[in-house]
Scaffold this active site. Structure first.
Site, PDB file in Angstrom:
ATOM      1  CB  CYS A 160       1.573 -11.292 -11.962  1.00  0.00           C
ATOM      2  SG  CYS A 160       1.690  -9.540 -12.362  1.00  0.00           S
TER       3      CYS A 160
ATOM      4  CG  LEU B  84      -2.087 -19.752   4.030  1.00  0.00           C
ATOM      5  CD1 LEU B  84      -1.778 -20.281   5.425  1.00  0.00           C
ATOM      6  CD2 LEU B  84      -2.068 -20.915   3.026  1.00  0.00           C
TER       7      LEU B  84
ATOM      8  CB  THR C   1       7.005 -10.631 -20.148  1.00  0.00           C
ATOM      9  OG1 THR C   1       6.630 -10.628 -18.762  1.00  0.00           O
ATOM     10  CG2 THR C   1       8.248  -9.793 -20.328  1.00  0.00           C
TER      11      THR C   1
END
Ligand code: UGA
Length: 453
Positions: A269, A259, A84
């Protein structure tokens, strides 16, 4: 069961579910991809997948096809795993063309009731749209139910994520769909029992399930941009972001994961998902509430330019150009092209983007990556590529480590110092031992670690 789409997601799922004991058919419109998979070749890099593919092909539990008729005959549960991508237009919303193609290719061939389960990352309310599409194309008398069960696999770690997921999310509209999904994941539950684990299952409606995925990726992106923004303050103030991240992460409410300050997030993504999330929120009239994601994206993009500016500073080539850098005539070795280690995926790779920017600023850029060279050459043919780590750094005025491959992390800085023109290194992923490199005579710059200069 079938998996529609055999890219990173679908092929990995198809192979892992065959490993769990299911009779699996992988479906894709790309003949070459299907031929490769059927011949036991994984068309991308994913640790451990090739062995599982060949084992399950040999066991006869796994097959691949381009034929949707065969797919309709084979399965009662069909997982939608197609891409997508981000639309090329200004909206930056998700392009559902491949979802539509998969559904309209499969459904007319169905001869019995079926469950379609979306795994692709999609805008909220896509399930509803797919259900309408399926109803329109289904032969008379055939009922097609649609559910959404997002995936959370991380490339490079995909086998574990599929076989031993930290949670399953079932977005369903009926108890029958939930039961079918539980049955389709029985192998996952059994494996967990063997390891004395439980797999938490969140059963919810399809819209929530769709949102869980984009919200999770948006949160991860936010964590990374947060620490990267703080790293800029650390640099300005002479503090160390790696110690800071460790210290705040020890608070269980914050957690240490995601982090790691550096050159920012990339891949197929996180970048596109935060943009599509914003676009969908705007369509729903609440775009202003997600405006901060625009800044998350902005922080991420600025990290790339930051590396160029660091390079200019180190090479003493700051200029009055708007970006503050002119690297004409400098030779820069870029170590890394994949968007992260253990993959050959270069989609929206920060390493490759920085390599391109250094090139645009006049540098003579030489790239090396242990796995992503072919893909990088295809995407950025204008850059130079070296066949090995040693060749890449040879005579370099500056070395930039931009993907945290073990080969770079564990390299001997004293040995590399013999090969370069000058021992200067930018550690774009804070993955090197700064003390070791400095002890070997290197001028070291990390991200948010300016006190180590
Ligand atoms: C991401 C999510 O982590 C998965 O849960 C999700 O299933 C997947 O997207 C997806 O939507 O299919 P992935 O794109 O494979 O997985 O990569 P990540 O491991 O999330 O890394 C993304 C980027 O963030 C990389 O460029 C990585 O280097 C960067 N990163 C990650 C950091 O800069 N700092 C960190 O602390 C962690």
């Amino acid at each position: 069961m079938t998996f529609l789409g055999c890219g990173y997601l679908g092929a990995t799922y198809a192979i892992c579910f065959a490993e769990l004991g299911y009779e699996v058919l992988g479906v894709d419109v790309d003949e070459r991809k299907i031929q490769a998979l059927a011949a036991g070749q994984v068309p991308f890099v994913e640790p451990g997948l090739s062995e599982l593919l060949n084992r399950n092909l040999a066991a006869g539990r796994l097959a691949f096809t381009t034929d949707y008729q065969q797919a309709a005959d084979h399965g009662d549960v069909h997982f939608i795993c197609v891409g997508t991508p981000q639309r090329a237009d200004e909206s930056a919303s998700a392009d559902l063309t491949y979802v539509e193609a998969a559904v309209t290719s499969l459904v007319p061939h169905l001869t019995r009731d079926a469950l379609l389960v979306g795994k692709s990352t999609v805008p909220v309310n896509t399930t509803e749209w797919v259900a309408q599409l399926a109803a329109k194309h289904a032969p008379s008398g055939v009922q097609v139910e649609v559910a959404w069960s997002p995936e959370f696999l991380q490339e490079g770690h995909a086998l574990e994520d599929v076989l031993r997921p930290n949670r399953l999310v079932f977005g369903v509209s009926s108890p029958a769909a939930e039961a079918a999904l539980r049955a389709a994941h029985r192998g996952v539950f059994e494996l967990a029992l063997q390891d004395d684990r439980q797999v938490p299952v969140v059963v919810t409606d399809p819209a929530t399930a769709e949102l869980v995925k984009v919200a999770a990726n948006a949160f991860l992106a936010t964590k990374i941009s947060f620490i990267n923004a703080v790293s800029a303050v650390c640099d300005a103030a002479g503090a160390d972001v790696t110690d800071l991240a460790k210290a705040i992460g020890l608070d269980a409410r914050i957690g240490t994961a995601f982090l790691r300050a550096g050159v920012g997030f990339g891949g197929g993504c996180l970048p596109k998902d935060i943009r599509a999330f914003q676009a969908r929120a705007a369509e729903l009239g609440v775009g202003h509430e997600l405006r901060f994601l625009h800044e998350i994206d902005g922080i991420n993009q600025r990290r790339r330019l930051h590396v160029v500016q660091l390079a200019a500073g180190l090479l003493d080539r700051t200029s009055s150009r708007p970006t503050g850098a002119d690297l004409t005539g400098c030779t820069v070795a870029v170590l890394g092209a994949a968007f992260k280690p253990h993959t050959d995926d270069v989609r929206d790779s920060p390493a490759l983007a920085v390599a391109g920017m250094l090139h645009q600023h006049g540098a003579n850029v030489v790239v090396y990556d242990p796995a992503g060279m072919d893909n990088a050459r295809r995407v950025s043919p204008h850059l130079q590529y070296a066949p090995s780590f040693e060749d890449a750094v040879s005579d370099a005025d500056l070395v930039c480590v931009l993907t945290a491959w073990d080969e770079f992390r564990h390299a001997d800085p004293a040995a590399i110092a013999q090969l370069v023109a000058a021992p200067r290194v930018i550690d774009g992923m804070n993955c090197l031992d700064a003390d070791l490199w400095r002890a070997a005579g290197w001028t070291y710059r990390g991200i948010g670690r300016q006190q180590h200069s």
